[in-house]
Design an enzyme around this catalytic site. Structure first.
Site, PDB file in Angstrom:
ATOM      1  N   ASP A   1      48.404 -17.597  24.642  1.00 40.87           N
ATOM      2  CA  ASP A   1      49.391 -18.415  24.316  1.00 40.87           C
ATOM      3  C   ASP A   1      50.710 -18.053  24.000  1.00 40.87           C
ATOM      4  O   ASP A   1      50.829 -16.931  23.324  1.00 40.87           O
ATOM      5  CB  ASP A   1      49.100 -19.299  23.118  1.00 40.87           C
ATOM      6  CG  ASP A   1      49.038 -20.927  23.552  1.00 40.87           C
ATOM      7  OD1 ASP A   1      49.733 -21.554  23.971  1.00 40.87           O
ATOM      8  OD2 ASP A   1      48.077 -21.466  23.142  1.00 40.87           O
TER       9      ASP A   1
ATOM     10  N   ASP B   1      53.743 -22.691  25.777  1.00 44.39           N
ATOM     11  CA  ASP B   1      53.615 -23.753  24.842  1.00 44.39           C
ATOM     12  C   ASP B   1      54.870 -24.690  25.008  1.00 44.39           C
ATOM     13  O   ASP B   1      55.774 -24.122  25.081  1.00 44.39           O
ATOM     14  CB  ASP B   1      53.463 -23.205  23.300  1.00 44.39           C
ATOM     15  CG  ASP B   1      53.386 -24.427  22.663  1.00 44.39           C
ATOM     16  OD1 ASP B   1      52.316 -25.430  22.632  1.00 44.39           O
ATOM     17  OD2 ASP B   1      54.230 -24.640  21.479  1.00 44.39           O
TER      18      ASP B   1
ATOM     19  N   HIS C   1      43.100 -28.914  22.423  1.00 48.33           N
ATOM     20  CA  HIS C   1      43.103 -28.902  21.148  1.00 48.33           C
ATOM     21  C   HIS C   1      43.885 -30.142  20.583  1.00 48.33           C
ATOM     22  O   HIS C   1      43.764 -30.215  19.356  1.00 48.33           O
ATOM     23  CB  HIS C   1      43.522 -27.581  20.693  1.00 48.33           C
ATOM     24  CG  HIS C   1      45.009 -27.320  20.949  1.00 48.33           C
ATOM     25  ND1 HIS C   1      45.259 -26.906  22.150  1.00 48.33           N
ATOM     26  CD2 HIS C   1      45.961 -27.179  20.374  1.00 48.33           C
ATOM     27  CE1 HIS C   1      46.654 -26.557  22.444  1.00 48.33           C
ATOM     28  NE2 HIS C   1      47.159 -26.981  21.153  1.00 48.33           N
ATOM     29  N   ASP C   2      44.785 -30.557  21.143  1.00 47.38           N
ATOM     30  CA  ASP C   2      45.545 -31.681  20.662  1.00 47.38           C
ATOM     31  C   ASP C   2      45.067 -33.005  20.906  1.00 47.38           C
ATOM     32  O   ASP C   2      45.486 -34.055  20.596  1.00 47.38           O
ATOM     33  CB  ASP C   2      46.938 -31.735  21.495  1.00 47.38           C
ATOM     34  CG  ASP C   2      47.948 -30.480  21.090  1.00 47.38           C
ATOM     35  OD1 ASP C   2      47.832 -30.114  19.857  1.00 47.38           O
ATOM     36  OD2 ASP C   2      48.436 -30.094  21.982  1.00 47.38           O
TER      37      ASP C   2
END
Length: 395
Positions: A100, A202, A333-334
């Site tokens: 990331d 991101d 993950h969101d």
């Protein structure tokens, strides 16, 4: 396209959320050594690249997306030597490693921000976005954070407000500063020198804002998509993200990545513009010289019927420029777990769809075996967003 396709067009990317993946030392938190211990399994599974969610030093206000050092490893997860061992062992098994890269903001405890906030004439003042409050003390614009409240916080030391598109602990970096731009490009070079094979960028479409700092207009039809609508959705977010200047920046990012050495690396961009396919597709670049794989999130909101899926995929394919390559996701993950959102049977069918559509599939760790959400007791919750909102994070 002629000749052999690049690896990122023929492989499967597997997102590993280190904190909840494998704990190697018994402290209750997953770590880089834990990921390393599972490489044989991942190679057996048949994935081609691991995308590691943030493992950088961080106060963990947003579970690592509030980065306090872009070139380090948080002791919670290991150290740089552990990272180097992980990369070497992954490469020995034919697995690539994507990390990331968080270009929109840092932690408020990053040394850059601590220096920036010391005074109005601090050397790194322009590395962040500072503005005077309105005459009545209100924020300089009506921009809001999706986490709630204004996207501006007053800093008592200097009497100005700093912009934070997300948490107040995540001040936005100012990509209009040449010095900041150069420093962030150096962070890409740092990780490429350690052998990484690409970057997942991101909130890629947030990095540059309207230089005139205009207010956002109201949204005539507020909607949160597959999530409940909030005050954030009451605006049309036309001035604090997806600014046209971002495209020139990503041409520079691409030049840094492509020009580092002769290794073939990939960039993936988190771009949440599911209802604006033309603007999403623009991040490929007019000459396919921006982001290799702008991630499309439309499958999270699609009408899960044969006709709904057919229309959606056709629209995405029509938007992808000639020579471009789509990428789809069903979870990360969101989001709530795929099996929880769709049910076990439909999750299996959705995964077959993901793996057979033209494009690069990205899987979230655990979705391949249908892990559902877990009801975590309040006393054991650790996720900062879950604690703030009262909604548990995905498992």
């Amino acid at each position: 396209m002629t000749g052999a396709r690049p690896w990122w067009q023929t492989g499967v990317i597997y997102q590993v959320y280190p904190r909840s993946f494998q704990d190697s030392d018994g402290d209750g938190v997953g770590d880089l050594q834990g990921v390393r211990q599972r490489l044989d399994h991942l190679a057996w599974l048949g994935v081609d690249a691991l995308w590691l969610s943030p493992f950088y030093p961080s106060p963990q206000a947003d579970f690592g997306y509030d980065v306090a050092d872009f070139c380090g490893v948080d002791p919670l997860f290991g150290d740089l030597a552990a990272f180097d061992r992980l990369v070497a062992d992954a490469h020995a098994r034919g697995l690539r490693v994507i990390v990331d890269w968080v270009p929109n903001h840092s932690s408020d405890r990053h040394p850059w921000f601590e220096q920036s906030r010391r005074s109005r004439d601090a050397p790194k003042r322009d590395w962040y976005v500072w503005r005077d409050p309105a005459p009545d003390g209100a924020p300089p614009t009506n921009w809001r954070s999706p986490f709630g409240g204004p996207a501006w916080t007053l800093d008592e030391t200097t009497g100005q407000m700093y912009l934070h598109s997300f948490l107040a602990e995540q001040p936005d970096l100012n990509w209009r500063s040449p010095a900041l731009r150069a420093a962030m490009f150096d962070t890409l070079r740092f990780w490429m020198a350690r052998g990484v094979d690409g970057f997942r960028i991101d909130v890629a479409h947030h990095v540059l804002k309207d230089p005139a700092f205009r207010d956002n207009p109201p949204n005539p039809a507020p909607s949160g998509g597959h999530k409940p609508a909030s005050a954030y959705d009451a605006q049309l977010h036309v001035h604090e993200k997806d600014h046209p200047d971002a495209h020139a920046l990503y041409r520079e990012v691409r030049a840094v990545v492509d020009g580092f050495d002769d290794r073939e690396r990939v960039t993936l961009g988190e771009i949440h513009l599911p209802d604006a396919l033309d603007r999403w597709a623009a991040y490929f670049g007019e000459a396919l010289d921006e982001i290799h794989l702008p991630i499309h999130f439309g499958l999270l909101d699609v009408d899960w019927t044969p006709d709904g899926l057919r229309r959606h995929v056709a629209a995405v394919e029509a938007a992808v420029p000639p020579g471009g390559w789509p990428t789809y996701v069903l979870g990360n993950h969101d989001e709530r777990r795929l099996a929880t959102r769709l049910g076990a049977a439909r999750a299996r069918l959705a995964t077959v769809l993901l793996l057979t559509l033209r494009g690069t599939p990205t899987l979230y760790n655990g979705d391949e075996i249908g892990i559902p959400d877990v009801d975590v007791p309040d006393a054991r919750r650790r996720d900062p967003m879950g604690l703030r909102s009262g909604v548990p994070a995905p498992g």
